[in-house]
Design a protein around this motif. Structure first.
Motif, short mmCIF file in Angstrom:
data_model
loop_
_atom_site.label_atom_id
_atom_site.label_comp_id
_atom_site.label_asym_id
_atom_site.label_seq_id
_atom_site.Cartn_x
_atom_site.Cartn_y
_atom_site.Cartn_z
N GLN A 50 36.04 11.42 -16.55
CA GLN A 50 34.69 11.76 -16.94
C GLN A 50 34.57 11.69 -18.46
O GLN A 50 35.36 12.29 -19.17
N VAL A 51 33.60 10.94 -18.93
CA VAL A 51 33.36 10.80 -20.36
C VAL A 51 32.11 11.58 -20.72
O VAL A 51 31.05 11.37 -20.12
N HIS A 52 32.23 12.46 -21.66
CA HIS A 52 31.07 13.20 -22.15
C HIS A 52 30.59 12.59 -23.45
O HIS A 52 31.40 12.38 -24.38
N LEU A 53 29.30 12.31 -23.51
CA LEU A 53 28.69 11.71 -24.69
C LEU A 53 27.67 12.68 -25.26
O LEU A 53 26.85 13.24 -24.52
N ILE A 54 27.71 12.85 -26.55
CA ILE A 54 26.77 13.77 -27.20
C ILE A 54 26.10 13.05 -28.35
O ILE A 54 26.76 12.66 -29.33
N GLU A 55 24.77 12.89 -28.23
CA GLU A 55 24.00 12.24 -29.28
C GLU A 55 23.52 13.27 -30.31
O GLU A 55 23.31 14.45 -29.99
N SER A 56 23.32 12.80 -31.51
CA SER A 56 22.74 13.62 -32.57
C SER A 56 22.06 12.72 -33.59
O SER A 56 22.22 11.50 -33.54
N GLY A 57 21.32 13.33 -34.48
CA GLY A 57 20.71 12.57 -35.56
C GLY A 57 19.24 12.28 -35.39
O GLY A 57 18.59 11.74 -36.29
N GLY A 58 18.70 12.63 -34.23
CA GLY A 58 17.28 12.42 -34.03
C GLY A 58 16.46 13.39 -34.87
O GLY A 58 16.98 14.29 -35.50
N GLY A 59 15.17 13.16 -34.88
CA GLY A 59 14.30 14.03 -35.64
C GLY A 59 13.00 13.32 -35.94
O GLY A 59 12.60 12.38 -35.25
N LEU A 60 12.36 13.78 -36.98
CA LEU A 60 11.07 13.26 -37.38
C LEU A 60 11.23 12.37 -38.60
O LEU A 60 11.92 12.72 -39.55
N ALA A 61 10.61 11.19 -38.55
CA ALA A 61 10.62 10.28 -39.68
C ALA A 61 9.23 9.69 -39.86
O ALA A 61 8.47 9.58 -38.89
N GLN A 62 8.94 9.32 -41.07
CA GLN A 62 7.68 8.61 -41.33
C GLN A 62 7.87 7.13 -41.09
O GLN A 62 8.99 6.59 -41.27
N ALA A 63 6.82 6.47 -40.70
CA ALA A 63 6.88 5.03 -40.52
C ALA A 63 7.39 4.37 -41.80
O ALA A 63 6.97 4.73 -42.90
N GLY A 64 8.32 3.45 -41.60
CA GLY A 64 8.94 2.79 -42.75
C GLY A 64 10.22 3.45 -43.22
O GLY A 64 10.95 2.89 -44.03
N GLY A 65 10.49 4.63 -42.70
CA GLY A 65 11.69 5.36 -43.09
C GLY A 65 12.89 5.00 -42.24
O GLY A 65 12.87 4.01 -41.50
N SER A 66 13.92 5.82 -42.35
CA SER A 66 15.20 5.54 -41.67
C SER A 66 15.73 6.78 -40.98
O SER A 66 15.46 7.92 -41.40
N LEU A 67 16.48 6.53 -39.93
CA LEU A 67 17.23 7.56 -39.23
C LEU A 67 18.56 6.95 -38.81
O LEU A 67 18.66 5.74 -38.58
#
Length: 126
Positions: A1-18
């Motif tokens: 069993q492989v557990h995957l955990i995402e992070s780094g999401g959030g709010l950005a303005q158009a044209g920005g980066s995440l």
């Protein structure tokens, strides 16, 4: 069993980066092809990007090509999605998936991925 955990999401303005990250629990991480998918309410999960187990091959959906970059660090059991010049239409929950059976023709199908993370919300405002 492989557990995957995402992070780094959030709010950005158009044209920005995440930058999204997905960490895996399994020490055989280097054996897996990895994909990023996204999903909005009422829609099916759609392919965003793929990277092969050795990191040599990558593939992108047309809608993100030239703006997003997928990469992986097998020493850190982590796959990344660098999102540049984001657009309002990039708003979705982003999921990483891992599998061993996908081919160059099937990597865009959710059926080829055996393991999924819980997702991370990305919201882009205008």
């Amino acid at each position: 069993q492989v557990h995957l955990i995402e992070s780094g999401g959030g709010l950005a303005q158009a044209g920005g980066s995440l930058r999204l990250s997905c960490v895996a629990s399994d020490r055989t991480f280097a054996n897996y092809g990895l994909g990023w998918f996204r999903q909005t309410p009422g829609s099916e999960r759609e392919f965003v990007a793929f990277i092969s187990s050795n990191g040599i091959m990558t593939s992108y959906a047309d809608s993100v090509k030239g703006r997003f970059t997928i990469s992986r660090d097998n020493r850190m059991n982590t796959v990344y999605l660098q999102m540049n010049r984001v657009k309002v239409e990039d708003t979705a929950v982003y999921y990483c998936g891992a599998g061993t059976q996908m081919t160059i023709l099937s990597m865009t199908s959710t059926d080829m991925y055996d393991y999924w993370g819980q997702g991370t919300q990305v919201t882009v405002s205008s």
